[in-house]
Design a protein around this motif. Sequence first.
Motif, mmCIF file in Angstrom:
data_model
loop_
_atom_site.group_PDB
_atom_site.id
_atom_site.type_symbol
_atom_site.label_atom_id
_atom_site.label_comp_id
_atom_site.label_asym_id
_atom_site.label_seq_id
_atom_site.Cartn_x
_atom_site.Cartn_y
_atom_site.Cartn_z
ATOM 1 N N SER A 1 -42.985 -10.716 -15.598
ATOM 2 C CA SER A 1 -42.553 -10.611 -16.992
ATOM 3 C C SER A 1 -43.753 -10.629 -17.925
ATOM 4 O O SER A 1 -43.828 -9.854 -18.888
ATOM 5 C CB SER A 1 -41.598 -11.759 -17.337
ATOM 6 O OG SER A 1 -40.397 -11.660 -16.603
ATOM 7 N N GLU B 1 -45.051 -7.280 -20.107
ATOM 8 C CA GLU B 1 -45.152 -7.415 -21.558
ATOM 9 C C GLU B 1 -46.576 -7.152 -22.030
ATOM 10 O O GLU B 1 -46.797 -6.452 -23.032
ATOM 11 C CB GLU B 1 -44.705 -8.817 -21.979
ATOM 12 C CG GLU B 1 -44.667 -9.054 -23.473
ATOM 13 C CD GLU B 1 -43.477 -8.404 -24.152
ATOM 14 O OE1 GLU B 1 -43.470 -8.364 -25.408
ATOM 15 O OE2 GLU B 1 -42.554 -7.946 -23.447
ATOM 16 N N ALA C 1 -34.170 -11.687 -23.524
ATOM 17 C CA ALA C 1 -34.911 -11.544 -22.272
ATOM 18 C C ALA C 1 -34.033 -10.951 -21.174
ATOM 19 O O ALA C 1 -34.476 -10.087 -20.400
ATOM 20 C CB ALA C 1 -35.461 -12.902 -21.837
ATOM 21 N N GLU D 1 -33.486 -7.285 -21.885
ATOM 22 C CA GLU D 1 -34.642 -6.486 -21.476
ATOM 23 C C GLU D 1 -34.675 -6.314 -19.967
ATOM 24 O O GLU D 1 -34.983 -5.232 -19.454
ATOM 25 C CB GLU D 1 -35.936 -7.145 -21.946
ATOM 26 C CG GLU D 1 -37.188 -6.376 -21.539
ATOM 27 C CD GLU D 1 -38.453 -7.018 -22.063
ATOM 28 O OE1 GLU D 1 -38.989 -7.895 -21.356
ATOM 29 O OE2 GLU D 1 -38.903 -6.648 -23.166
ATOM 30 N N ARG E 1 -42.909 -13.555 -21.127
ATOM 31 C CA ARG E 1 -43.073 -12.682 -22.303
ATOM 32 C C ARG E 1 -43.826 -13.411 -23.418
ATOM 33 O O ARG E 1 -44.706 -12.846 -24.071
ATOM 34 C CB ARG E 1 -41.706 -12.229 -22.810
ATOM 35 C CG ARG E 1 -40.894 -11.416 -21.803
ATOM 36 C CD ARG E 1 -39.445 -11.281 -22.248
ATOM 37 N NE ARG E 1 -39.279 -10.271 -23.281
ATOM 38 C CZ ARG E 1 -38.395 -10.359 -24.255
ATOM 39 N NH1 ARG E 1 -37.623 -11.429 -24.362
ATOM 40 N NH2 ARG E 1 -38.281 -9.387 -25.144
ATOM 41 N N ARG E 2 -43.486 -14.663 -23.647
ATOM 42 C CA ARG E 2 -44.152 -15.419 -24.716
ATOM 43 C C ARG E 2 -45.643 -15.598 -24.424
ATOM 44 O O ARG E 2 -46.487 -15.504 -25.339
ATOM 45 C CB ARG E 2 -43.474 -16.788 -24.880
ATOM 46 C CG ARG E 2 -42.179 -16.725 -25.682
ATOM 47 C CD ARG E 2 -41.514 -18.103 -25.758
ATOM 48 N NE ARG E 2 -40.483 -18.085 -26.803
ATOM 49 C CZ ARG E 2 -40.610 -18.674 -27.983
ATOM 50 N NH1 ARG E 2 -41.708 -19.339 -28.288
ATOM 51 N NH2 ARG E 2 -39.621 -18.610 -28.868
ATOM 52 N N ARG F 1 -47.547 -12.415 -25.194
ATOM 53 C CA ARG F 1 -47.711 -12.213 -26.629
ATOM 54 C C ARG F 1 -48.766 -13.155 -27.197
ATOM 55 O O ARG F 1 -49.531 -12.781 -28.103
ATOM 56 C CB ARG F 1 -46.373 -12.433 -27.328
ATOM 57 C CG ARG F 1 -45.332 -11.363 -26.999
ATOM 58 C CD ARG F 1 -43.968 -11.750 -27.509
ATOM 59 N NE ARG F 1 -42.940 -10.799 -27.091
ATOM 60 C CZ ARG F 1 -41.645 -10.986 -27.241
ATOM 61 N NH1 ARG F 1 -41.202 -12.109 -27.802
ATOM 62 N NH2 ARG F 1 -40.783 -10.076 -26.830
#
Length: 548
Positions: free
Chosen positions: A23, A27, A99, A102, A407-408, A411
């Motif tokens: 993940s 991302e 999430a 996605e 994902r976090r 980012r």
Amino acid sequence: MNAPRWEAGADLVVVGSGVAGLSAALEAHELGLRTLVVTKDDAGAGSTRWAQGGIAVVLDDGHEPGDSVHRHVADTLAAAGGLADPAAVAAILADGPAAVSELRGRGAVFDPGPGGLALAREGGHSAFRVVHAGGDATGAEVQRALLAAARDTAPEPLPILTDHLAVDVLPVSGKRCYDTANHSRVAGILVVDGQGRPGVVRARAVVLATGGYGQLYASTTNPDTSTGDGLALALRAGAPAADLEFVQFHPTVLYTGPGARGRRPLVTEAVRGHGAVLVDAAGRRVMAGEHPLEDLAPRDVVSAAIARRMAATGASCVYLDATALDGFAERFPTVHAAARAIGVDPATEPIPVSPAAHYTCGGVLTDVHGRTGVAGLYAAGEVARSGLHGANRLASNSLLEGLVMGRRAARAVAADLAGPRRLLEGPVGDPSPPTLKAAARDLVQRTMTWGASIGRDGAGLAAASDAIDAGTAERAVTDRATGEDAALTLIAQAVLAAAGTRTESRGCHVRTDFPRTDDAHQRRSLVVELTDGALAVRPTDDTEAGAA
């Protein structure tokens, strides 16, 4: 020591190829970062594919009437023994629907139900909110979909370096260097391949997504890869860890006979969610009177109750009676096949089960974006202590955490590389494979099983620590086995130190010599740090996640 045979580079290296790692990598790739995934085995060999139950999530487009993210948060906090971070729980669970959406967009297929996806209920949940795939093969479907997405990235597949164990985080200039935020910086990782050949992966950021440390114990639901490599890397790099004493034992693992070792088949909690009940050999209910939710109580409660019943009766297991359930083989094909393999037909006879090491609630201390105490080093998934689980994980929150926090973390990397916290590249420190303290794996597993399982006491924890110390020696990390043994040894001592310090029973940490919960003095997470080769344990302060 041999010098590295090769060197590679990327903006970001992700260590681990399970749900959190892939993940994060996908991302990051979509955010334009040059990303490399490194894994010590093949890309699908980790814990993700073994997850049976599903993903706990309150879907925007289909959930049980009356359910909400707020209720999911409340259930998570209720199971967490007072140590989850409410802000982190709310943030992570609120990101769940997006999430999962996605993930479905990447090709994951979940089991259908009336008007949408089929929903299951598991222990500690107040509603049917667990989506699943293949009945009881959700993890396998998640892993399949993410690997397929990695192969389909444009303009070419996401690079995945298999059969390479990360053995060290390389600091800039070979020593602890500090930026303006007073954090040390990383310059990449040192890896060793299956033949013991070293290599360097230079990177401006590293995301650890290596899973937990279930292989600390002789009997576990975890695959052989779950040796805590990422946590050990982080501790040696100077990053704090927290909540390491909270090792969740799954209450219903298939009992395959006395002396069973290694990974044992899981009997998913969803079987109890559909009406199966726990009984002893005399047919007496195990959970009657133990908790208002009885067989659907949180896992720490059920595991402890089973352990007490086994001790009281002298039995090696209890039984999960699912004979009243219709369509067992179709609904739970993985469990059905495992039971039939030991000669048990769940349709006509109870399934023998006992607790086994399952999920590690603690890990590298991170914020809600995966940042650790070392600049450039991030962690996501089971390797991390994000604040979601506290002293006990709520069922099926793990796959969700991997999806959201992967994902976090990606980012956060993108923001830190571009913003005021920009991570500067620098010369790589000493790239020689390290010499680390390691004990024999069998010694560690046997010792942790008798000294730090369900029901611990101070004398047993101290004796276990002494036994592992006595069996430890300096060993050069020139192969995977040695690197894993060193990781397990360090983490065993860290778990024992934290468990010895917490003189109360809370969540899945049960002290027989301190059976009560001490909210007045111990309702804080314990932080474990490695400084100058020595482990130190302290409570969280008011600035750290999880502080009361």
